[in-house]
Design a protein around this motif. Structure first.
Motif, mmCIF file in Angstrom:
data_model
loop_
_atom_site.group_PDB
_atom_site.id
_atom_site.type_symbol
_atom_site.label_atom_id
_atom_site.label_comp_id
_atom_site.label_asym_id
_atom_site.label_seq_id
_atom_site.Cartn_x
_atom_site.Cartn_y
_atom_site.Cartn_z
ATOM 1 N N TYR A 9 -71.870 30.385 3.508
ATOM 2 C CA TYR A 9 -70.649 29.610 3.368
ATOM 3 C C TYR A 9 -70.692 28.743 2.139
ATOM 4 O O TYR A 9 -69.696 28.576 1.449
ATOM 5 C CB TYR A 9 -70.406 28.749 4.605
ATOM 6 C CG TYR A 9 -69.779 29.550 5.680
ATOM 7 C CD1 TYR A 9 -68.545 30.155 5.472
ATOM 8 C CD2 TYR A 9 -70.428 29.777 6.875
ATOM 9 C CE1 TYR A 9 -67.983 30.939 6.425
ATOM 10 C CE2 TYR A 9 -69.870 30.569 7.845
ATOM 11 C CZ TYR A 9 -68.640 31.150 7.620
ATOM 12 O OH TYR A 9 -68.089 31.945 8.563
ATOM 13 N N TYR D 15 -63.820 30.528 12.373
ATOM 14 C CA TYR D 15 -64.974 30.572 11.472
ATOM 15 C C TYR D 15 -65.039 29.271 10.671
ATOM 16 O O TYR D 15 -64.014 28.649 10.430
ATOM 17 C CB TYR D 15 -64.894 31.777 10.527
ATOM 18 C CG TYR D 15 -65.446 33.036 11.135
ATOM 19 C CD1 TYR D 15 -66.818 33.212 11.275
ATOM 20 C CD2 TYR D 15 -64.613 34.054 11.600
ATOM 21 C CE1 TYR D 15 -67.335 34.361 11.844
ATOM 22 C CE2 TYR D 15 -65.129 35.207 12.176
ATOM 23 C CZ TYR D 15 -66.490 35.352 12.294
ATOM 24 O OH TYR D 15 -67.022 36.468 12.854
ATOM 25 N N ASP D 17 -65.059 28.587 7.787
ATOM 26 C CA ASP D 17 -64.161 28.450 6.634
ATOM 27 C C ASP D 17 -62.706 28.286 7.066
ATOM 28 O O ASP D 17 -61.801 28.335 6.241
ATOM 29 C CB ASP D 17 -64.318 29.642 5.682
ATOM 30 C CG ASP D 17 -63.846 30.938 6.301
ATOM 31 O OD1 ASP D 17 -63.519 30.934 7.505
ATOM 32 O OD2 ASP D 17 -63.787 31.946 5.584
ATOM 33 N N HIS D 19 -60.987 30.240 9.152
ATOM 34 C CA HIS D 19 -60.295 31.452 9.562
ATOM 35 C C HIS D 19 -60.298 31.579 11.088
ATOM 36 O O HIS D 19 -61.342 31.608 11.708
ATOM 37 C CB HIS D 19 -60.992 32.664 8.933
ATOM 38 C CG HIS D 19 -60.273 33.942 9.178
ATOM 39 N ND1 HIS D 19 -59.357 34.455 8.306
ATOM 40 C CD2 HIS D 19 -60.316 34.784 10.223
ATOM 41 C CE1 HIS D 19 -58.874 35.572 8.800
ATOM 42 N NE2 HIS D 19 -59.445 35.801 9.962
ATOM 43 N N ASN D 41 -58.552 46.867 11.231
ATOM 44 C CA ASN D 41 -59.644 46.204 10.510
ATOM 45 C C ASN D 41 -59.353 44.713 10.456
ATOM 46 O O ASN D 41 -58.252 44.310 10.129
ATOM 47 C CB ASN D 41 -59.761 46.726 9.079
ATOM 48 C CG ASN D 41 -60.293 48.149 9.014
ATOM 49 O OD1 ASN D 41 -59.671 49.025 8.441
ATOM 50 N ND2 ASN D 41 -61.431 48.378 9.619
ATOM 51 N N GLY D 42 -60.361 43.928 10.787
ATOM 52 C CA GLY D 42 -60.186 42.485 10.707
ATOM 53 C C GLY D 42 -59.419 41.875 11.870
ATOM 54 O O GLY D 42 -59.057 40.714 11.829
ATOM 55 N N ALA D 43 -59.208 42.648 12.930
ATOM 56 C CA ALA D 43 -58.449 42.123 14.064
ATOM 57 C C ALA D 43 -59.264 41.088 14.833
ATOM 58 O O ALA D 43 -58.709 40.198 15.473
ATOM 59 C CB ALA D 43 -58.032 43.256 14.983
ATOM 60 N N GLY D 44 -60.569 41.212 14.804
ATOM 61 C CA GLY D 44 -61.408 40.252 15.507
ATOM 62 C C GLY D 44 -62.291 40.893 16.573
ATOM 63 O O GLY D 44 -62.848 40.197 17.416
ATOM 64 N N LYS D 45 -62.444 42.186 16.521
ATOM 65 C CA LYS D 45 -63.229 42.889 17.539
ATOM 66 C C LYS D 45 -64.698 42.463 17.509
ATOM 67 O O LYS D 45 -65.263 42.058 18.522
ATOM 68 C CB LYS D 45 -63.146 44.412 17.323
ATOM 69 C CG LYS D 45 -61.742 44.969 17.334
ATOM 70 C CD LYS D 45 -61.726 46.465 17.105
ATOM 71 C CE LYS D 45 -62.216 46.879 15.731
ATOM 72 N NZ LYS D 45 -61.383 46.384 14.638
ATOM 73 N N SER D 46 -65.287 42.570 16.342
ATOM 74 C CA SER D 46 -66.713 42.235 16.259
ATOM 75 C C SER D 46 -66.947 40.770 16.610
ATOM 76 O O SER D 46 -67.929 40.434 17.267
ATOM 77 C CB SER D 46 -67.237 42.512 14.846
ATOM 78 O OG SER D 46 -67.021 43.849 14.506
ATOM 79 N N THR D 47 -66.043 39.914 16.175
ATOM 80 C CA THR D 47 -66.177 38.502 16.505
ATOM 81 C C THR D 47 -66.165 38.307 18.019
ATOM 82 O O THR D 47 -66.975 37.560 18.564
ATOM 83 C CB THR D 47 -65.024 37.711 15.860
ATOM 84 O OG1 THR D 47 -64.917 38.091 14.491
ATOM 85 C CG2 THR D 47 -65.259 36.227 15.970
ATOM 86 N N HIS D 194 -62.719 52.585 16.075
ATOM 87 C CA HIS D 194 -61.491 53.078 15.449
ATOM 88 C C HIS D 194 -61.281 54.534 15.836
ATOM 89 O O HIS D 194 -60.304 55.153 15.442
ATOM 90 C CB HIS D 194 -61.586 52.973 13.926
ATOM 91 C CG HIS D 194 -61.641 51.571 13.447
ATOM 92 N ND1 HIS D 194 -60.667 50.649 13.750
ATOM 93 C CD2 HIS D 194 -62.559 50.918 12.713
ATOM 94 C CE1 HIS D 194 -60.983 49.497 13.204
ATOM 95 N NE2 HIS D 194 -62.129 49.618 12.579
HETATM 96 N N1 LIG Z 1 -68.416 35.142 8.525
HETATM 97 C C1 LIG Z 1 -67.093 35.083 8.423
HETATM 98 N N2 LIG Z 1 -66.494 34.022 7.838
HETATM 99 C C2 LIG Z 1 -65.164 33.933 7.740
HETATM 100 N N3 LIG Z 1 -64.318 34.857 8.189
HETATM 101 C C3 LIG Z 1 -64.849 35.931 8.797
HETATM 102 C C4 LIG Z 1 -66.251 36.102 8.941
HETATM 103 N N4 LIG Z 1 -66.493 37.267 9.570
HETATM 104 C C5 LIG Z 1 -65.300 37.792 9.806
HETATM 105 N N5 LIG Z 1 -64.306 37.003 9.344
HETATM 106 C C6 LIG Z 1 -62.867 37.243 9.430
HETATM 107 O O1 LIG Z 1 -62.520 37.253 10.787
HETATM 108 C C7 LIG Z 1 -61.618 38.305 11.065
HETATM 109 C C8 LIG Z 1 -62.150 39.153 12.186
HETATM 110 O O2 LIG Z 1 -63.328 39.796 11.749
HETATM 111 P P1 LIG Z 1 -64.070 40.875 12.636
HETATM 112 O O3 LIG Z 1 -65.332 41.242 11.964
HETATM 113 O O4 LIG Z 1 -64.138 40.391 14.032
HETATM 114 O O5 LIG Z 1 -63.050 42.100 12.527
HETATM 115 P P2 LIG Z 1 -63.142 43.511 13.220
HETATM 116 O O6 LIG Z 1 -62.004 43.593 14.155
HETATM 117 O O7 LIG Z 1 -64.496 43.759 13.756
HETATM 118 O O8 LIG Z 1 -62.843 44.466 11.965
HETATM 119 P P3 LIG Z 1 -63.483 45.894 11.578
HETATM 120 O O9 LIG Z 1 -62.684 46.901 12.285
HETATM 121 O O10 LIG Z 1 -63.251 45.995 10.081
HETATM 122 O O11 LIG Z 1 -64.925 45.882 11.964
HETATM 123 C C9 LIG Z 1 -61.418 39.061 9.754
HETATM 124 O O12 LIG Z 1 -60.170 38.675 9.214
HETATM 125 C C10 LIG Z 1 -62.522 38.598 8.856
HETATM 126 O O13 LIG Z 1 -62.092 38.489 7.508
#
Ligand SMILES: Nc1ncnc2c1ncn2[C@@H]1O[C@H](COP(=O)(O)OP(=O)(O)OP(=O)(O)O)[C@@H](O)[C@H]1O
Ligand SMILES: Nc1ncnc2c1ncn2[C@@H]1O[C@H](COP(=O)(O)OP(=O)(O)OP(=O)(O)O)[C@@H](O)[C@H]1O
Ligand SMILES: [Mg+2]
Ligand SMILES: [Mg+2]
Lengths: 269, 350, 265, 265
Positions: A9, D15, D17, D19, D41-47, D194
């Motif tokens: 960060y 996050y 930052d 987000h 992509n970026g929906a938030g699944k991994s989070t 996906h």
């Molecule tokens: N370490 C981080 N710091 C700030 N923002 C983050 C961080 N990691 C992920 N994000 C943001 O959080 C959102 C969700 O991310 P995440 O990884 O959960 O997406 P995802 O659904 O797993 O996508 P993908 O299908 O590409 O794996 C995204 O918009 C990403 O840019």
């Protein structure tokens, strides 16, 4: 783990800040670099018991913070982060230097004065370096270094290292995450897994390096890192440098606070 | 064991910068001759690797504490000494800029302490000597351990010397050494363990990487001697120039007298000559007089205890305190005014 | 335009550790063709692409682009003609902003900064990420990174576009976008993928690789529906052609290229 | 077995930052269920998965496994119950042999070496790579690595298996193998992907995420065929359900779980 995420960060924050477009950001990178170097030199050139004459130097970071519209908190946090180390060494001063003097009836230890002097210097130098990167960015800095005739090999390497730090740190974070999920009660990585964990990472690093280089060559890379034309140095840029340098010189030569103080106390009397 | 800007004097910083720049220039020249272009991105990514692994805290067995990789030795083992040194330099530069680990002025010191000793002393004289007989897990372990420990001990000693010469902080030589060396013995052991683990792993998995690094680059004793000689010359010259500068400006006692007299005298010019020399000496990077001429070291040390302490009289201190407070207040005020103006402008624009 | 022909003759490649990754391959790709290269994990697809690009040099055999043999000497010429998108976009994005990254190639060709800008903006526009131009590549999502990587190659205006698994990790919408982009590209395209539905949709011709050798090549509409061939090469018939849950299993199709268009949103 | 229920209540995550990645999610997963989590992509699944595993901690709301809230204190307990397989198997394999890697988890629980061996061999057997036990993980092919990563989690005998895009980058055959393996696992499974065809095939229930919020949840056979919903979330109907070349476009299915079996070689 949280350590590595925080570092990421921090890098990203400074990187974002560097993309702002304020008057300070628009100043030529070389001038900002030179200003910073002169500033640092002046700061550290003050003796270990000097605090008073150091104070006008606070003007520089304050002005840059304000003019470049930088957030104060995250950068100062970073400074505090470094502080324990400095305190660790600085604190030895009061331990070893017991001489005291009296100021208006109060006993003050010389050691403590030295300690505070170090502390202030630490704050100023660290802040100055962070301000440089937060207003110039890595590419700008690289351009400045090239103008100073630093060999391209080194500059290129610096830029690549910088770029790949984020990528690799993310990889490390993921590996550590997987590790901690399967070893819930451990702090740090157990020595049995040291070598192979870091080793895996390094093998991937090697392969990645290879691919990066290939990707660069495929796009016509022949050894010179072209960051796009940096504008020529303008008069304004030079004025910026000259202005600060003369200010630093004045603070170095004259004890401004003492001057102000004598004026004021003189008036009071 | 990063040195911070706040702890070094400009002389020490400058000399170490010069020395580091010299070694770096030599390394670059060496690599350019070698011209294995693929090494450039490899160095970049390896630098990032060291950076990243420094974030992994390895638990130190039995102590409950943890340590991390220093990097110089492993870089030399995997890339070669010249590449290792340059890579170390960029890692430290980035750390100084982004993480305030060390500083820009102290960069020379840090690169030297962490890079030079491990890449140009520990690596060729210890690690390579042992490994020359052929690779084996035990030999890698022994070589890495010994080289890491010695490299770090030298580096730590470098820190001690640089700090002492800078004179920014009150540290008697004895206790400081007694503090630094054992700590870095422990860190060296960790570094050795980690380095040997990684090198052994890579050697087993991809032997060509390691064997190429150590045998591909010709780093004979001659080039090492050259480096060391060159360095010594640079150090002597820069050190000499600085000290000469110092002694010309302020011959021993005179210098300290001048300092003791303090700043007030500065404001009462007794003719152009004195002012000039005063300005010169004040700006000559030498308030702490880091490099003492060896012959009057004793005396100098004795004098210094007294000298750099400004004369204290109640009047001046009160003025100093008031003035200091005023200066800070003014700086803060200026900053706030700019912020306010900017904010108002933005609001108007919006 | 036969000078954009790409010919591969008796290609062999052995990795330094002795692994034979490419073993006697020969084929020819003509200008404007779109060719899919498919095969199981580790079949040798990426290695083949690297040989085409002159990233690796064959142990035996040769690669000819137009009339030029790919050798160390002709590399600059070859690389101005071929653009390659890597399997992992992280390998390809190494500058601090998307703009600089896309500008990296043109700048290396010493173009005017004005012309560079034109090309960059155009490339970003094609892949639909103009709004990301000042962002840092490592902050993008997977799909955006992939798009940026593609733009960075488009800005070099290559005659032959080589892509290693361009749709891996993309969500279905982004996948469609990349597919649309590839469809509208009028020069030669060479695409490897495990996404056989995409290959079926985009490529007229397909080369099937198995253990470093060409197991089959021919019209995609004939190769991909050959369940036996696919099975023996660790692959399977594209999902869209597999048993329709409604009418049961049928595997013959006539006009593969028409299909995707109806569906694209 | 209701104690293996996994409940998410009002989950929020921002996050550092700023987000907002997860925004007010609530759902409940029961024992033995197989749930797909899908989104662009970026929906938030991994989070979301990381919040479930206690890798990240929510800013607001809570995750409850059985009756236990996920907090710093309960982590060891939670992690013995949940096993997560990462998107990239390379991240997960860090020991020098496959055996050691799979044994790593059980050994950390201070089990008898005999018991460890049992578990390891059993896990390797389930995923079908018993013959690879003495190989180095980094020398395996992509599909084998994935299998090893799964085994390394299975050996910890989790009650809930969490997988992030388990089939990305795999060739069609390996994909089928992983799918078969997931089908045969009888505990709770939570899968993001996906690869909607896989989700369609494996998961009874699906949660659709859009911009950090739950856009829809329900039976997979109802959600995934809803073209409008899919489209609005950056997704599309699984390929196998898209225009069947024979009977035209039809989007209703009755028994998704039966389909894949016929096809698996
Ligand atoms: N370490 C981080 N710091 C700030 N923002 C983050 C961080 N990691 C992920 N994000 C943001 O959080 C959102 C969700 O991310 P995440 O990884 O959960 O997406 P995802 O659904 O797993 O996508 P993908 O299908 O590409 O794996 C995204 O918009 C990403 O840019
Ligand atoms: N640097 C290397 N050294 C030795 N062997 C390698 C190297 N790179 C790849 N290989 C081997 O060569 C074979 C072909 O690899 P390649 O990367 O071309 O496969 P691929 O078809 O692209 O597979 P994937 O679908 O997984 O991307 C594999 O068996 C792999 O193990
Ligand atoms: Mg590949
Ligand atoms: Mg994800």
């Amino acid at each position: 783990m949280s350590n590595i995420i925080n570092s990421l960060y921090n890098i990203r924050l400074l990187d974002d800040l560097a993309r702002k477009e304020t008057a300070i950001h628009k100043i030529h990178p070389l001038m900002k670099l030179l200003t910073t170097v002169v500033y640092l030199t002046v700061v550290v050139s003050f003796g270990k018991y000097e605090i008073g004459s150091l104070l006008p130097l606070f003007f520089y970071p304050v002005m840059v913070f304000a003019l470049a519209e930088l957030p104060v908190k995250p950068i100062l946090l970073r400074v505090l982060f470094v502080a324990p180390l400095i305190i660790g060494i600085g604190i030895l001063n009061p331990l070893f230097d017991h001489q005291v003097f009296y100021l208006g009836g109060i006993t003050i230890s010389r050691g403590w004065v030295a300690f505070f002097s170090i502390f202030i210097k630490c704050g100023l130098t660290v802040t100055a370096a962070m301000l440089l990167i937060a207003t110039t960015g890595m590419d700008g800095l690289a351009a400045a270094l090239r103008m100073l005739k630093i060999p391209r090999l080194f500059v290129l390497q610096l830029l690549l290292t910088y770029r790949y730090i984020s990528v690799l740190m993310e990889e490390v974070a993921r590996i550590l995450r997987a590790y901690s999920l399967r070893a819930p009660e451990q702090k740090g990585v157990h020595r049995n897994a040291w070598g192979s964990l870091a080793g895996q990472l390094i093998l991937r690093t090697f392969d990645r390096a290879q691919r990066v280089y290939e990707a660069m060559c495929l796009r016509g890379f022949t050894g010179e890192y072209n960051t796009g034309g940096y504008e020529r140095i303008r008069v304004w840029d030079l004025a910026y440098l000259a202005g600060w340098v003369s200010f630093f010189a004045i603070t170095k030569i004259y004890n401004i606070p003492m001057f102000i103080g004598s004026l004021l106390t003189g008036v009071v009397k | 064991m990063h040195m911070a800007d706040a702890l070094i004097s400009p002389v020490v910083g400058g000399v170490m910068w010069a020395a580091t720049a010299g070694v770096a220039a030599y390394s670059i020249k060496k690599i350019q001759n070698d011209l294995d272009e693929k090494k450039i991105p490899l160095m970049g990514v390896m630098g990032a690797f060291i950076f990243a692994t420094q974030m992994i805290n390895f638990s130190i067995p039995g102590t409950g504490s943890s340590g991390h990789l220093g990097g110089g030795l492993i870089l030399s083992a995997l890339l070669g000494p010249y590449e290792g040194f340059l890579t170390m330099a960029s890692i430290l530069t980035i750390q100084a800029l982004f993480f305030a680990d060390g500083g820009l002025l102290a960069l020379g010191c840090n690169v030297f302490n962490l890079g030079f000793f491990s890449c140009f002393i520990a690596y060729p004289l210890i690690y390579k000597r042992i490994i020359q007989k052929g690779y084996s897990t035990q030999r890698i372990f022994g070589a890495a351990m010994l080289a890491a420990i010695i490299g770090l001990q030298l580096g730590a000693f470098g820190v001690v010397l640089e700090t002492l010469f800078s004179g920014k902080t009150e540290l008697p030589f004895g206790p400081f050494v007694a503090l630094m060396q054992p700590i870095h013995l422990a860190i060296g052991v960790v570094e050795g363990l980690v380095t040997s683990a990684i090198v052994a792993f890579v050697w087993k998995a991809r032997p060509e990487i390691i064997e190429k690094a150590s045998f591909g680059v010709a780093i004979g004793n001659i080039s090492i001697k050259k480096v060391v000689t060159g360095l010594a010359i640079i150090a002597i010259i820069t050190g000499g120039v600085f000290s000469w500068f110092a002694s010309v400006n302020s011959d021993g006692l005179e210098w300290s007298m001048f300092k003791t007299a303090g700043i007030e005298e500065l404001e009462a010019p007794d003719g152009i000559h004195q002012t000039m020399s005063a300005i010169q000496s004040e700006t000559a990077f030498l308030p702490d007089y880091g490099f003492k001429a060896p012959e009057n070291e004793q005396e100098q040390g004795a004098v210094e205890r007294e000298e750099s302490w400004p004369a204290v009289s109640a009047g001046t201190s009160v003025a100093g305190l008031v003035g200091g407070a005023m200066t800070l207040a003014m700086a803060a005020l200026a900053g706030m005014i700019i912020r306010l103006v900017k904010r108002r402008k933005k609001r108007l624009a919006a | 335009m036969s000078h954009h022909k790409l010919e591969v003759k008796d290609l062999h490649y052995i990795y330094p550790d002795g692994h034979k990754a490419v073993n006697d391959m020969s084929f020819c790709i003509y200008h404007g063709e779109s060719v899919g290269i498919i095969g199981a994990n580790g079949a040798g697809k990426s290695t083949l692409l690297m040989l085409l690009m002159g990233v690796l040099f064959p142990c035996q055999g040769e690669v000819i682009v137009g009339d030029v043999h790919v050798t160390k000497k002709t590399l600059p010429f070859i690389r101005q003609r071929l653009g390659m998108v890597f399997q992992d976009p992280d390998d390809q994005l190494f500058m601090t902003t998307v703009y600089d990254d896309v500008a990296f190639g043109p700048r290396n060709y010493k173009l005017e900064e004005k012309e560079v800008e034109n090309r960059v903006l155009q490339a970003l526009d094609i892949v639909g990420i103009l709004h990301l131009k000042d962002r840092a590549p490592f902050k993008l999502s997977g799909g955006e990174k992939r798009a940026a990587a593609i733009a960075s190659v488009l800005s070099m205006q290559p005659d032959i576009l080589v892509m290693d698994e361009p749709t891996a990790g993309l969500d279905p919408k982004s996948r469609r976008r990349v597919m649309g982009l590839l469809k509208s590209f009028e020069h030669t395209r060479i695409i490897t993928s495990h996404d056989l539905d995409m290959v079926f949709d985009l490529c007229e011709r397909t080369i099937v690789i198995k253990d470093g050798e060409i197991a089959a090549q021919g019209l995609t509409s004939e190769i991909l529906v050959n369940a036996e061939l696919m099975d023996s090469c660790g692959l399977e018939v594209p999902l869209a052609l597999q048993n329709c849950p409604v009418c049961g299993i049928r595997k013959t199709v006539k006009q593969p290229r028409k299909k995707g268009n109806d569906e694209t949103p």
